[in-house]
Design an enzyme around this catalytic site. Structure first.
Site, PDB file in Angstrom:
ATOM      1  CB  SER A  64      -0.961   0.134   1.246  1.00  0.00           C
ATOM      2  OG  SER A  64      -1.659  -1.235   1.227  1.00  0.00           O
ATOM      3  NE  ARG A 155      -1.580  -7.340   8.206  1.00  0.00           N
ATOM      4  CZ  ARG A 155      -2.653  -7.017   8.792  1.00  0.00           C
ATOM      5  NH1 ARG A 155      -3.175  -7.930   9.583  1.00  0.00           N
ATOM      6  NH2 ARG A 155      -3.550  -6.093   7.946  1.00  0.00           N
ATOM      7  CG  ASP A 265       2.091   1.869   7.462  1.00  0.00           C
ATOM      8  OD1 ASP A 265       3.221   1.396   7.317  1.00  0.00           O
ATOM      9  OD2 ASP A 265       1.036   1.438   6.942  1.00  0.00           O
ATOM     10  NE  ARG A 266       0.065  -2.768   9.748  1.00  0.00           N
ATOM     11  CZ  ARG A 266      -0.766  -2.931  10.509  1.00  0.00           C
ATOM     12  NH1 ARG A 266      -0.777  -2.735  11.703  1.00  0.00           N
ATOM     13  NH2 ARG A 266      -1.994  -3.346   9.827  1.00  0.00           N
ATOM     14  CG  HIS A 445      -1.196  -4.123  -2.923  1.00  0.00           C
ATOM     15  ND1 HIS A 445      -2.038  -4.870  -2.309  1.00  0.00           N
ATOM     16  CD2 HIS A 445      -1.319  -2.956  -1.870  1.00  0.00           C
ATOM     17  CE1 HIS A 445      -2.167  -4.568  -0.949  1.00  0.00           C
ATOM     18  NE2 HIS A 445      -1.714  -3.235  -0.701  1.00  0.00           N
TER      19      HIS A 445
END
Length: 514
Positions: A64, A155, A265-266, A445
Site C-alpha cells: 500500500s 501476514r 506507518d506501523r 496491489h
C-alpha cells in the site's frame, strides 16, 4: 481541447488484484454486479503495481505504501527496500553515519546494541537481510553485546513461517561469536497503527523490562510453544529469551536501539513510545536514556537520527493541483488514511492548499474478518456528499476492505468485503453521474484474489504481484495497454486539462475520443 468534467474521483480498491485462477479467489467469487456492469460498459484494462514497475526488486509483490507513492507522484519511486539493499551490496551500509554513531555510542558507554524490527523476508515493512547486515556491522565495529528483538510476521509471509528466520539468526550469532535473539513477539502487538496501546505496551515492556507472558531459553523453542498454543507468527505472545545464565536482555541507559523497519506507518507508534518525553499512550515503568536510530523517516514529529532519510519528491499530483489553484479531497478509513494523505503526497505530512481531508474511523474489532464491510457505508456517505457538493476538482478515496480482510486469510469474509465495496462503488458512480463527474477505479496491489497458498494449502494472507484493474467511468475513450501505477497521476492531470510536469515520468493512459 475537450471540455473537462468535475470532479474526477480516483477510487483505490486496496488489495484488489486480477487473477486468472479462480480457486479461492474472493474477488471472482464475490457478487459484484456494479463492477461487472462498469467493465461491460466502460473502457478498462489492467496495470502493474509490483516489482520494477513500482521501484521494488523484480518479482517483489507491491504494497500500500509503495502503491500510493507511485500513484500520487506520477513516477517510479525507488523504494527503501531497493535503496537499502543496494547500499548493503555496495558496502555503503556499513559506513552509514547514523548507524555507526549508534553502535559506537553503545560500545563507548559499555552498553549493548539492541536491534528491533520485523524479522521477515516479506520485504513490505522490513527485510531480514537488512537486519542481518546490521548484526554483522555491529559485531564488526566491536560490539560484543548485540540483542535482536524480533517481531514476527505471518501476514506478508505464510502464517507459520518464522522458524526458518529464527534458526538462521541463531546460526548467524554463533558464526559471529557475539549476539543472540533476546525476545520474540507478533507484529499484531509491536506494529499496531490504530492506537491500540494495550498491544504496543506489551512489546515496549518486553524490550525495556523483559516483562513477558512466556520465557524460554531459545527462540525456536519459544516459537514452537506459541504454535502449540495455536498462535500464528503474527499473534505470538511476548516471549523473553534467556541466556545460558537464565538472564533476559533489556534495554538500559547507555544502550543503542536501532529500529530496522523501513516502512513508516506501523513503525510510528512503538517509536513514539521509546522516544517521546510526553508520550501518554500507556504508563511507561522505565524510559531508558539510550541512542535511538530509525532506518528511515517515520514522521515529522519523530526526531531521532535517520539512517536513510526520505528523498524529496516535488510536483506530486497534490502539489501540482495546489499550484494550479485546484481543489482536492482525500478520504479513507483509519487503516488507509495515511496512504491517501502522507504517502500519496510523497511523504509530506502537511495538506496542500486547497486539500481537504476526511478520516472515517475503522471499526474497533480484533480482526477485520469480524466486520468485513468495515466502515465502508459511512465512508461512502461522506464521499457521496462531497461529490454532490461540487466543491472539488479531484477526489482521492481508498476502500481498505480487500486488503485488510484479505490479510486475515478468511475467504468467506473476503468475499463479503468485496461485495460491500461493490455496493459502495454503485453509490459513488451514481453520485458522479448526477453532477457530471467521472472516475478512475484502480488498486494499489493485489491480495483478496488469492486466499490460499497453492503450494502449502495454508491461508494466503500476503499481497500478490498480480496486475490490478483500471476502469474509466466517463467519456468515450480508449485505454493504453501496459500501464503502471505511476501513469495514474499524469492521466488525471490530462483529464482535467492541466499540463503534466517534467518530474512526472508516467504517461497518460486514457485518450478521450473527440
Amino acid at each position: 481541447m475537450t471540455t473537462t468534467k468535475r470532479p474526477i474521483a480516483l477510487l483505490i480498491l486496496d488489495g484488489w488484484g486480477y487473477r486468472e485462477n479462480t480457486h479461492m479467489n474472493a474477488i471472482f467469487h464475490a457478487k459484484t454486479p456494479v463492477l461487472d456492469r462498469l467493465n461491460a460498459q466502460y473502457p478498462h484494462g489492467l496495470i502493474s503495481g509490483s516489482g520494477l514497475d513500482v521501484g521494488l526488486p523484480d518479482g517483489q509483490m507491491g504494497n500500500s505504501e509503495v502503491g500510493h507513492i507511485n500513484l500520487g507522484s506520477g513516477r517510479i519511486v525507488y523504494q527503501e527496500l531497493t535503496r537499502i539493499s543496494k547500499a548493503i551490496s555496495d558496502h555503503e551500509f556499513e559506513t552509514n553515519p547514523a548507524l555507526c554513531d549508534a553502535v559506537d555510542s553503545a560500545i563507548n558507554a559499555g552498553g549493548a546494541v539492541h536491534i528491533m524490527g520485523l524479522l521477515s523476508p516479506g520485504g513490505v515493512h522490513s527485510h531480514e537481510e537488512h537486519i542481518e547486515a546490521m548484526c554483522r556491522m555491529a559485531v564488526a565495529r566491536g560490539a560484543t553485546k548485540v540483542y535482536l528483538h524480533a517481531f514476527l510476521d505471518g501476514r506478508d509471509t505464510p502464517p507459520r513461517s518464522a522458524k526458518a528466520s529464527l534458526s538462521h539468526f541463531d546460526d548467524l550469532f554463533t558464526t559471529l561469536g557475539h549476539g543472540r535473539v533476546a525476545s520474540i513477539i507478533g507484529r499484531y502487538f509491536a506494529m499496531d497503527r490504530d492506537n491500540r496501546w494495550d498491544r504496543v505496551s506489551q512489546a515496549y515492556e518486553l524490550i525495556t523490562q523483559g516483562k513477558a507472558k512466556f520465557q524460554y531459553d531459545n527462540a525456536v523453542t519459544a516459537l514452537e510453544a506459541a504454535y502449540a498454543r495455536d498462535e500464528n507468527d503474527e499473534f505470538v505472545s511476548s516471549s523473553a529469551i534467556t541466556d545460558v545464565d537464565g538472564k533476559v536482555a533489556t534495554l538500559q541507559d547507555g544502550d543503542a536501539l536501532i529500529f530496522m523497519n523501513f516502512r513508516a506507518d506501523r513503525a510510528r507508534q512503538i517509536t513514539r513510545s521509546f522516544i517521546h518525553p510526553d508520550f501518554d499512550g500507556f504508563e511507561r515503568a522505565v524510559v531508558p536514556k539510550m541512542h535511538f536510530v530509525t532506518l528511515t523517516e517515520y514522521a515529522g514529529d519523530i526526531t531521532a537520527p535517520i539512517a536513510y532519510p526520505s528523498e524529496n519528491l516535488v510536483n506530486t499530483l497534490g502539489e501540482v493541483l495546489q499550484n494550479r489553484g485546484r481543489t482536492q479531497l482525500r478520504i479513507s478509513e483509519t487503516e488507509k488514511y495515511a496512504h491517501v494523505t502522507f504517502f500519496f503526497n510523497g511523504g509530506k505530512e502537511e495538506p496542500f492548499e486547497g486539500e481537504d481531508r476526511i478520516l472515517i474511523n475503522s471499526p474497533k474489532v480484533a480482526t477485520y474478518d469480524l466486520q468485513p464491510e468495515m466502515s465502508s457505508t459511512e465512508l461512502t456517505d461522506k464521499l457521496v456528499a462531497a461529490i454532490e457538493s461540487t466543491k472539488y476538482d479531484v477526489i482521492i478515496c481508498n476502500y481498505p476492505n480487500g486488503d485488510m480482510v484479505g490479510h486475515t486469510g478468511n475467504f468467506d469474509a473476503a468475499v463479503k468485503a468485496c461485495e460491500a465495496v461493490d455496493t459502495c462503488i454503485g453509490r459513488v458512480v451514481e453520485a458522479l453521474a448526477k453532477v457530471g463527474g467521472e472516475c478512475i477505479i484502480t488498486a494499489d496491489h493485489g491480495n483478496a484474489e488469492q486466499m490460499t497458498d497453492e503450494t502449502t494449502g495454508q491461508a494466503h494472507t500476503a499481497h500478490t504481484s498480480e496486475l490490478v484493474p483500471f476502469i474509466f467511468v466517463g467519456r468515450d475513450a480508449t485505454i493504453d495497454k501496459g500501464g503502471k501505477l505511476s501513469d495514474v497521476a499524469p492521466t488525471i492531470l490530462q483529464l482535467i486539462g492541466e499540463t503534466i510536469p517534467a518530474e512526472m515520468k508516467g504517461k497518460p493512459l486514457i485518450h478521450i475520443k473527440e
